[in-house]
Design a protein around this motif. Structure first.
Motif, mmCIF file in Angstrom:
data_model
loop_
_atom_site.group_PDB
_atom_site.id
_atom_site.type_symbol
_atom_site.label_atom_id
_atom_site.label_comp_id
_atom_site.label_asym_id
_atom_site.label_seq_id
_atom_site.Cartn_x
_atom_site.Cartn_y
_atom_site.Cartn_z
ATOM 1 N N ARG A 46 -71.148 -50.280 44.340
ATOM 2 C CA ARG A 46 -71.151 -51.710 43.723
ATOM 3 C C ARG A 46 -69.906 -52.488 43.671
ATOM 4 N NH1 ARG A 46 -72.723 -52.586 38.048
ATOM 5 N NH2 ARG A 46 -70.553 -52.228 37.846
ATOM 6 N N ASN A 47 -68.868 -51.663 43.167
ATOM 7 C CA ASN A 47 -67.571 -52.218 42.694
ATOM 8 C C ASN A 47 -66.846 -52.640 44.259
ATOM 9 O OD1 ASN A 47 -67.795 -52.320 40.178
ATOM 10 N ND2 ASN A 47 -66.672 -50.499 39.466
ATOM 11 N N LEU A 48 -66.929 -51.488 44.932
ATOM 12 C CA LEU A 48 -66.175 -51.610 46.485
ATOM 13 C C LEU A 48 -66.927 -52.662 47.026
ATOM 14 C CD1 LEU A 48 -64.095 -50.351 48.270
ATOM 15 C CD2 LEU A 48 -65.656 -48.689 49.037
ATOM 16 N N ALA A 49 -68.226 -52.756 47.108
ATOM 17 C CA ALA A 49 -68.982 -53.853 47.803
ATOM 18 C C ALA A 49 -68.409 -55.356 47.556
ATOM 19 C CB ALA A 49 -70.486 -53.891 47.976
ATOM 20 N N VAL A 50 -68.258 -55.185 45.883
ATOM 21 C CA VAL A 50 -67.878 -56.779 45.447
ATOM 22 C C VAL A 50 -66.482 -57.102 45.910
ATOM 23 C CG1 VAL A 50 -67.485 -58.060 43.300
ATOM 24 C CG2 VAL A 50 -69.765 -56.605 43.649
ATOM 25 N N TYR A 51 -65.516 -55.995 45.737
ATOM 26 C CA TYR A 51 -64.269 -56.199 46.102
ATOM 27 C C TYR A 51 -64.033 -56.502 47.665
ATOM 28 C CZ TYR A 51 -59.586 -55.344 47.446
ATOM 29 O OH TYR A 51 -58.313 -55.447 48.058
ATOM 30 N N LYS A 52 -64.763 -55.979 48.441
ATOM 31 C CA LYS A 52 -64.617 -56.094 50.024
ATOM 32 C C LYS A 52 -65.402 -57.466 50.126
ATOM 33 C CE LYS A 52 -66.158 -53.060 52.773
ATOM 34 N NZ LYS A 52 -65.446 -52.471 53.840
ATOM 35 N N ALA A 53 -66.255 -58.114 49.406
ATOM 36 C CA ALA A 53 -66.803 -59.188 49.870
ATOM 37 C C ALA A 53 -65.696 -60.443 49.406
ATOM 38 C CB ALA A 53 -68.302 -59.316 49.042
ATOM 39 N N SER A 54 -64.925 -60.069 47.937
ATOM 40 C CA SER A 54 -64.119 -61.102 47.645
ATOM 41 C C SER A 54 -62.717 -61.142 48.417
ATOM 42 C CB SER A 54 -63.956 -61.099 46.049
ATOM 43 O OG SER A 54 -63.442 -59.925 45.748
ATOM 44 N N PRO A 56 -59.906 -61.671 50.992
ATOM 45 C CA PRO A 56 -59.837 -62.646 52.184
ATOM 46 C C PRO A 56 -59.560 -61.955 53.354
ATOM 47 C CG PRO A 56 -57.504 -62.341 50.825
ATOM 48 C CD PRO A 56 -58.708 -61.561 50.068
ATOM 49 N N VAL A 57 -59.384 -60.629 53.572
ATOM 50 C CA VAL A 57 -59.229 -60.014 54.770
ATOM 51 C C VAL A 57 -60.688 -59.594 55.159
ATOM 52 C CG1 VAL A 57 -58.661 -57.858 55.903
ATOM 53 C CG2 VAL A 57 -57.101 -58.912 53.962
#
Length: 156
Positions: A46-54, A56-57
């Motif tokens: 969950r944390n990785l998915a949220v981080y990747k979504a936010s 800029p890359v």
């Protein structure tokens, strides 16, 4: 006096010189996968998915696999379909991901899962002459000897 030069072609497109070499490969985003959505794995995913979504890359959606499909579906509902995809089987996870994080409950489960990985990795993937390898990250609180055994299974 007669012109000694050859006449120019009639069509302007024929003036162009064709580009004869392939394009330079560009850096591609890594496909990250997670196997095991228990207490630790679910929160990590969950944390990785949220981080990747936010970030800029641009990045690919997280690919997840769990023996209990409902946990994967819960993660998709929480993190969003654009951020998490569910692998249909272990083979899909292993062949499509560059990095795979495993969160497993016991030595026996670790051994069986890494045996499945080993079977899926018997076919080496090549791209532009390069052999593509996978990075496997084992998150565990198990006997230290286990990780060496799984490393031997996945080494081809």
């Amino acid at each position: 006096m007669a012109d000694k030069h050859l006449p120019l072609p009639a069509h302007p497109a024929s003036y162009q010189i064709p580009f004869s070499r392939p394009a330079t490969p560009q850096a591609q985003p890594l496909q990250i996968g997670i196997y095991g959505l228990g207490n630790i794995g679910y929160l990590m995913a969950r944390n990785l998915a949220v981080y990747k979504a936010s970030s800029p890359v641009p990045s690919l959606p997280l690919l997840v696999y769990n023996r209990t499909v409902s946990k994967s579906e819960d993660l998709v509902k929480e993190a969003g379909k654009a951020n998490v995809h569910i692998a249909q089987n272990v083979s899909q996870l292993v062949t499509e991901c560059d990095v795979i994080i495993t969160n497993l409950a016991s030595d026996a489960v670790v051994k069986s899962v890494y045996m499945e990985f080993s079977k899926a990795l018997t076919v080496r993937i090549t791209w532009l002459g390069w052999t593509l390898d996978r990075v496997l990250i084992l998150v565990f609180d198990l006997e230290a000897i286990t990780s060496g055994e799984e490393q031997d299974l996945c080494r081809n």
